[in-house]
Design an enzyme around this catalytic site. Structure first.
Site, short mmCIF file in Angstrom:
data_model
loop_
_atom_site.label_atom_id
_atom_site.label_comp_id
_atom_site.label_asym_id
_atom_site.label_seq_id
_atom_site.Cartn_x
_atom_site.Cartn_y
_atom_site.Cartn_z
CG HIS A 126 -1.92 -1.16 1.17
ND1 HIS A 126 -2.54 -1.66 2.28
CD2 HIS A 126 -2.38 -1.89 0.13
CE1 HIS A 126 -3.33 -2.67 1.94
NE2 HIS A 126 -3.25 -2.82 0.64
CG ASN A 166 -4.89 -10.05 14.24
OD1 ASN A 166 -4.20 -9.04 14.06
ND2 ASN A 166 -6.21 -10.00 14.18
#
Length: 253
Positions: free
Chosen positions: A129, A228
């Site tokens: 990104h 996570n």
């Protein structure tokens, strides 16, 4: 490797360390969760970047001078808080694994430059990104440093343009509506297909096409490990899942 340790207990950092030790080529895939531990806000959660400011779509940046001015105002004010943070223990451990030759590539959704700051060589990092620390010309691709434009914009309101071709310049992040860059995507795919352990650190795995890489690795025969804080839709496909802080887990690893 499975969702439990050999003793039948819940997976632990020791199990992840064992998986890394057994692997020949590890690819690390990082999302916002590794950087929130450095104080970098994520995008979508309450208090995140997009809850505080409306994203500027790529098409609007190109078409509307007012939107370009707003984008550069945000850049120079640091409103998104993507820059200025320091790497944490998670970044440091990844950098050590790269230096030891265990990790062959770091694929990141983050734009904060913290992997570079932690010591990972730029040629080992695949930024899906983009990067919020510099700018690129949209016409010719030339890299520009923010300091090249800062004084002219802040003091005279001059919107940056390319010093070579005069084209529009924007921060090197990928905006909503902007095409994913083909070169990083190709590098990420090649690294994914070449690894035998794909390690996800701090990604909710909901943003595609980036979130497709863990499943691609798994289909290609690699082991998949996910660290996570919250469950992800891909946990069911993983060989090992740890729901904990990235820095804590990776320090123990």
């Amino acid at each position: 490797m499975d969702h439990t340790s050999p003793r039948g207990a819940a997976p632990s950092p020791r199990d992840l360390a064992r998986a890394i030790a057994q692997a020949r080529k590890v690819v690390v895939f990082t999302g916002a969760g590794i950087s929130t531990e450095s104080g970098v806000p994520d995008f979508r959660s309450p208090g995140g970047v997009w809850s505080r400011m409306t994203p500027i779509r790529f098409q609007d940046f190109v078409a509307d001078e007012a939107q370009r001015r707003e984008a550069w105002t945000r850049t120079f004010s640091g409103a998104a808080r993507w820059t200025g943070a320091k790497p944490n223990a998670g970044h440091a451990t990844v950098a050590r694994l790269v230096a030891e030759g265990k990790v062959t590539a770091v694929i990141t959704q983050n734009v904060d430059n913290l992997h570079q700051d932690s010591g990972v060589p730029a040629d080992r990092i695949v930024e899906l990104h983009g990067n919020a620390h510099y700018a690129r010309c949209l016409a010719c691709g030339l890299r520009h440093e923010f300091d090249d434009f800062r004084e002219a914009f802040l003091e005279r309101g001059v919107i940056p343009t390319c010093r070579d071709c005069g084209g529009l310049v924007k921060s090197a992040t990928i905006s909503f509506g902007q095409a994913m860059p083909p070169e990083p995507m190709a590098r990420a795919e090649a690294a994914t297909l070449d690894c035998d352990l794909f390690l996800v650190l701090g990604s909710s795995l909901v943003v595609y096409p980036a979130a497709g890489f863990p499943l691609l690795a798994k289909r290609n025969g690699a082991r998949l490990a996910i660290v996570n804080r919250e469950p992800t839709d891909q946990d069911i496909h993983a060989d090992l899942v740890l729901h904990d802080e990235i820095g804590l887990v990776m320090s123990q690893v």
